[in-house]
Write an enzyme that holds these catalytic residues in place. Structure first.
Site, PDB file in Angstrom:
ATOM      1  N   CYS A 114       2.172   0.877  -8.642  1.00  0.00           N
ATOM      2  CA  CYS A 114       3.406   1.664  -7.878  1.00  0.00           C
ATOM      3  C   CYS A 114       4.753   1.934  -8.728  1.00  0.00           C
ATOM      4  CB  CYS A 114       3.695   0.745  -6.788  1.00  0.00           C
ATOM      5  SG  CYS A 114       3.854  -1.155  -7.312  1.00  0.00           S
ATOM      6  N   GLU A 133       5.632  -3.145   1.015  1.00  0.00           N
ATOM      7  CA  GLU A 133       5.767  -2.864  -0.523  1.00  0.00           C
ATOM      8  C   GLU A 133       4.782  -1.733  -0.839  1.00  0.00           C
ATOM      9  OE1 GLU A 133       7.388  -4.841  -2.926  1.00  0.00           O
ATOM     10  OE2 GLU A 133       8.061  -6.497  -1.258  1.00  0.00           O
ATOM     11  N   GLY A 145       0.882  -1.274   0.132  1.00  0.00           N
ATOM     12  CA  GLY A 145       0.079   0.058  -0.123  1.00  0.00           C
ATOM     13  C   GLY A 145       1.151   1.314  -0.132  1.00  0.00           C
ATOM     14  N   GLU A 195       4.442  10.868  -5.345  1.00  0.00           N
ATOM     15  CA  GLU A 195       3.723   9.844  -6.253  1.00  0.00           C
ATOM     16  C   GLU A 195       2.342  10.440  -6.792  1.00  0.00           C
ATOM     17  OE1 GLU A 195       2.026   6.162  -4.210  1.00  0.00           O
ATOM     18  OE2 GLU A 195       2.979   4.966  -5.742  1.00  0.00           O
TER      19      GLU A 195
HETATM   20  P1  NAP Z   1      -3.303   2.527   1.282  1.00  0.00           P
HETATM   21  O1  NAP Z   1      -4.490   3.728   1.359  1.00  0.00           O
HETATM   22  O2  NAP Z   1      -2.219   2.493   2.001  1.00  0.00           O
HETATM   23  O3  NAP Z   1      -4.213   1.289   1.869  1.00  0.00           O
HETATM   24  C1  NAP Z   1      -3.697   0.154   1.412  1.00  0.00           C
HETATM   25  C2  NAP Z   1      -4.024  -0.937   2.529  1.00  0.00           C
HETATM   26  O4  NAP Z   1      -3.853  -0.491   3.652  1.00  0.00           O
HETATM   27  C3  NAP Z   1      -5.785  -0.918   2.494  1.00  0.00           C
HETATM   28  O5  NAP Z   1      -6.226  -2.352   2.682  1.00  0.00           O
HETATM   29  C4  NAP Z   1      -6.153  -0.115   3.547  1.00  0.00           C
HETATM   30  O6  NAP Z   1      -7.495  -0.133   3.778  1.00  0.00           O
HETATM   31  C5  NAP Z   1      -5.016  -0.452   4.559  1.00  0.00           C
HETATM   32  N1  NAP Z   1      -5.072   0.469   5.820  1.00  0.00           N
HETATM   33  C6  NAP Z   1      -5.136   2.061   5.665  1.00  0.00           C
HETATM   34  N2  NAP Z   1      -4.954   2.358   6.964  1.00  0.00           N
HETATM   35  C7  NAP Z   1      -4.773   1.222   7.678  1.00  0.00           C
HETATM   36  C8  NAP Z   1      -4.376   1.183   8.875  1.00  0.00           C
HETATM   37  N3  NAP Z   1      -4.350   2.130   9.947  1.00  0.00           N
HETATM   38  N4  NAP Z   1      -4.330   0.066   9.618  1.00  0.00           N
HETATM   39  C9  NAP Z   1      -4.562  -1.068   8.749  1.00  0.00           C
HETATM   40  N5  NAP Z   1      -4.643  -0.942   7.420  1.00  0.00           N
HETATM   41  C10 NAP Z   1      -5.000   0.140   6.793  1.00  0.00           C
HETATM   42  O7  NAP Z   1      -2.995   2.468  -0.421  1.00  0.00           O
HETATM   43  P2  NAP Z   1      -4.112   2.244  -1.546  1.00  0.00           P
HETATM   44  O8  NAP Z   1      -4.784   3.655  -1.990  1.00  0.00           O
HETATM   45  O9  NAP Z   1      -4.942   1.111  -1.438  1.00  0.00           O
HETATM   46  O10 NAP Z   1      -2.843   1.907  -2.742  1.00  0.00           O
HETATM   47  C11 NAP Z   1      -2.238   2.653  -3.308  1.00  0.00           C
HETATM   48  C12 NAP Z   1      -0.746   2.520  -2.625  1.00  0.00           C
HETATM   49  O11 NAP Z   1      -0.115   1.302  -2.750  1.00  0.00           O
HETATM   50  C13 NAP Z   1       0.041   3.278  -3.677  1.00  0.00           C
HETATM   51  O12 NAP Z   1       1.083   4.040  -2.912  1.00  0.00           O
HETATM   52  C14 NAP Z   1       1.028   2.284  -4.301  1.00  0.00           C
HETATM   53  O13 NAP Z   1       2.255   2.680  -5.044  1.00  0.00           O
HETATM   54  C15 NAP Z   1       0.993   1.320  -3.281  1.00  0.00           C
HETATM   55  N6  NAP Z   1       1.183   0.004  -3.957  1.00  0.00           N
HETATM   56  C16 NAP Z   1       2.579  -0.672  -3.844  1.00  0.00           C
HETATM   57  C17 NAP Z   1       2.890  -1.748  -4.445  1.00  0.00           C
HETATM   58  C18 NAP Z   1       4.044  -2.645  -4.338  1.00  0.00           C
HETATM   59  O14 NAP Z   1       4.312  -3.840  -4.729  1.00  0.00           O
HETATM   60  N7  NAP Z   1       5.095  -1.863  -3.961  1.00  0.00           N
HETATM   61  C19 NAP Z   1       1.895  -2.312  -5.252  1.00  0.00           C
HETATM   62  C20 NAP Z   1       0.522  -1.709  -5.428  1.00  0.00           C
HETATM   63  C21 NAP Z   1       0.411  -0.681  -4.813  1.00  0.00           C
HETATM   64  P3  NAP Z   1      -8.805   0.759   3.445  1.00  0.00           P
HETATM   65  O15 NAP Z   1      -8.938   0.415   1.989  1.00  0.00           O
HETATM   66  O16 NAP Z   1      -9.915   0.372   4.364  1.00  0.00           O
HETATM   67  O17 NAP Z   1      -8.284   2.204   3.600  1.00  0.00           O
END
Ligand code: NAP
Length: 474
Positions: free
Chosen positions: A281, A247, A227, A375
């Site tokens: 990402c 990641e 995330g 990003e």
């Molecule tokens: P995000 O907002 O960080 O959310 C990721 C996950 O974390 C979701 O399931 C979210 O739940 C959960 N989450 C948020 N706050 C939390 C907390 N306090 N405690 C536990 N879980 C929590 O990211 P996103 O918007 O879904 O995805 C985009 C990001 O992921 C981008 O920064 C992207 O670059 C990154 N990403 C990285 C990779 C890699 O392999 N490096 C691959 C894909 C994506 P909710 O949905 O309920 O908020």
């Protein structure tokens, strides 16, 4: 509409609370999902803890048979899975099919990874006190884990957690992104049908705020998180004694050198910059082009960007769908405006209809602007010019992130120089930074993460080495 159940402690469960899944393109309700209670979370963690003791000893043939069957079931359900991804994540259907195909391939690779995951015979008699001793090192699963995943690859990134956990002998309590739990639930169904004992994987569609136990509970020995950097590093700080792999995001760059095949580089940067509206990402966000081929690159690149069809993800012709929420569309429009106000030239795109943003290209962007340094997670690229190869490498490294970089050059010496100098988890030579082979070690340095994924590498994160020293003569 029937409300989708979640999987906890080996059973498909309902609860008194539920929530809606909306199509990011038109806001229509796609489905309803039951929301686990605190008791459901407790039952799932307790079941993962209990099941670990037998699951960690499951024989290799059983674990590889599950992974092989899962590969077949994913391939068989290609259309259902792709349509679910398109509806809940707003991913164009043709791109969603690609995600399903990669997921099936990932499970096939997992079979090979699991079978090849052996230990080591260690020559320990390096001094007289160890004479007659033999050493063996084998990796053992660290215990029950939690896995938290983002919205943007709602099937494949979940498979990147399920497959290594099954392979390593770990049990798993998984929380999908709130926007996209349906693909996770379908994949859980597949895992159960493929033979995974039901208590081994739970899927809990919780909000981030309700997921504290998945991070903090001491029975879960590790957290594998994909995330954003903001959330990921915050969680890691909370559980510094646990095994955590992160990641996270990036603002990946491609370098196009003067000796590159410029047409090919332009074609690949279009694919890397705008696939799934740039919500990857490793989306190609910054394109750094040698001054001698800058005009040629733009001449090849811009018409292809302008030709991309933006619109409904279910339309077979659509290349670029919506971004995940109207709030994200607002932020992206703001960032484009901010860049323009500080002197950037918007070469094309940027217009908005609902949450769909027309593919945008910016040049002459200040390196202090958000579209350069943060990003963007948007259908936009920033083009920059350089003279010396070293300057291009410095610009790539001018980032808090370091996930992957692409380098278009045919010069092996420069490829090697980039490999040595770039502060990233992976260098992709002759292609965009958005290329990922699912069996490569994948992950970032700096703010982009901690640890590596790709089944074999994720299995290393989920296991720890244990030594056995045998005193042969006793
Ligand atoms: P995000 O907002 O960080 O959310 C990721 C996950 O974390 C979701 O399931 C979210 O739940 C959960 N989450 C948020 N706050 C939390 C907390 N306090 N405690 C536990 N879980 C929590 O990211 P996103 O918007 O879904 O995805 C985009 C990001 O992921 C981008 O920064 C992207 O670059 C990154 N990403 C990285 C990779 C890699 O392999 N490096 C691959 C894909 C994506 P909710 O949905 O309920 O908020």
């Amino acid at each position: 509409m029937e409300i989708k159940k979640f999987l906890a402690a080996g059973k498909w469960c309902s609860s008194r609370r539920s929530f809606e899944i909306k199509n990011p393109f038109n806001g229509e309700i796609v489905d309803h999902v039951h929301k686990p209670s605190a008791d459901d979370v407790e039952r799932a963690i307790a079941a993962a803890d209990k099941a670990f003791d037998s699951w960690r000893k499951a024989p290799l043939y059983e674990r590889s048979a599950i992974l092989m069957k899962a590969a077949g079931l994913v391939a068989e359900r290609r259309e259902t899975l792709a349509k679910t991804i398109a509806l809940e994540a707003g991913k164009p259907i043709k791109t969603a099919r690609g995600e399903v195909d990669r997921t099936a391939g990932l499970f096939v690779d997992a079979v090979a990874a699991v079978r090849g995951f052996s230990g080591e015979l260690l020559p320990v008699d390096i001094n007289p006190t160890a004479e007659g001793r033999k050493g063996i090192v084998k990796r053992f699963p660290i215990g029950p884990l939690s896995a938290i995943t983002p919205f943007n690859f709602p099937l494949m990134l979940v498979a990147h957690k399920f497959a290594p956990a099954v392979g390593a002998g770990c049990t798993l309590v998984h929380k999908p992104a709130s926007a996209t739990p349906l693909s996770s639930l379908l994949l859980a169904e597949i895992m159960i049908e493929a033979g995974t004992p039901a208590e081994v994987i739970s899927v809990l569609p919780l909000s981030g705020d309700d997921a504290a136990a998945l991070v903090d509970d001491p029975r879960l020995k590790g957290l594998t998180f994909t995330g954003s950097a903001a959330v990921g590093w915050g969680l890691k700080a909370r559980v510094f004694r646990k095994r955590v792999s992160l990641e996270l995001g990036g603002n990946a760059a491609a370098v196009v050198h003067e000796d590159a095949d410029v047409d090919y580089a332009a074609e690949r940067c279009v694919a890397g910059g705008y696939a799934y509206a740039g919500q990857s990402c490793i989306s190609t966000q910054r394109i750094i082009v040698h001054e001698k081929v800058y005009d040629d690159f733009l001449a090849a690149f811009i018409p292809q960007v302008e030709a991309l069809k933006a619109g409904d993800p279910l339309d077979e012709e659509t290349d670029v769908g919506p971004v995940i929420t109207p709030g994200d569309a607002d932020r992206i429009s703001r960032w484009i405006l901010e860049a323009k106000n500080s002197g950037a030239n918007l070469v094309c795109g940027g217009e908005r209809e609902g949450s769909v943003i027309r593919p945008a290209v910016l040049e002459k962007v200040a390196h202090s602007a958000n579209v350069w340094k943060k990003e963007a997670f948007a259908p936009l690229t920033v083009i920059e010019k350089y003279g010396e190869f070293e300057d291009a490498l410095r610009m790539v490294n001018d980032s808090d992130f370091g996930l992957q970089a692409g380098v278009f050059t045919r010069d092996v010496e420069r490829i090697w120089q980039a490999y040595e100098e770039l502060e990233v988890g992976g260098v992709i030579a002759g292609d965009m930074p958005t290329f990922r082979a699912d069996n490569q070690p994948y992950g970032g340095v700096k703010d982009s993460g901690f640890g590596r994924e790709g089944v074999r590498w994720a299995m290393e994160e989920m296991t720890e080495p244990k030594a056995l020293i045998i005193n042969i003569r006793r």
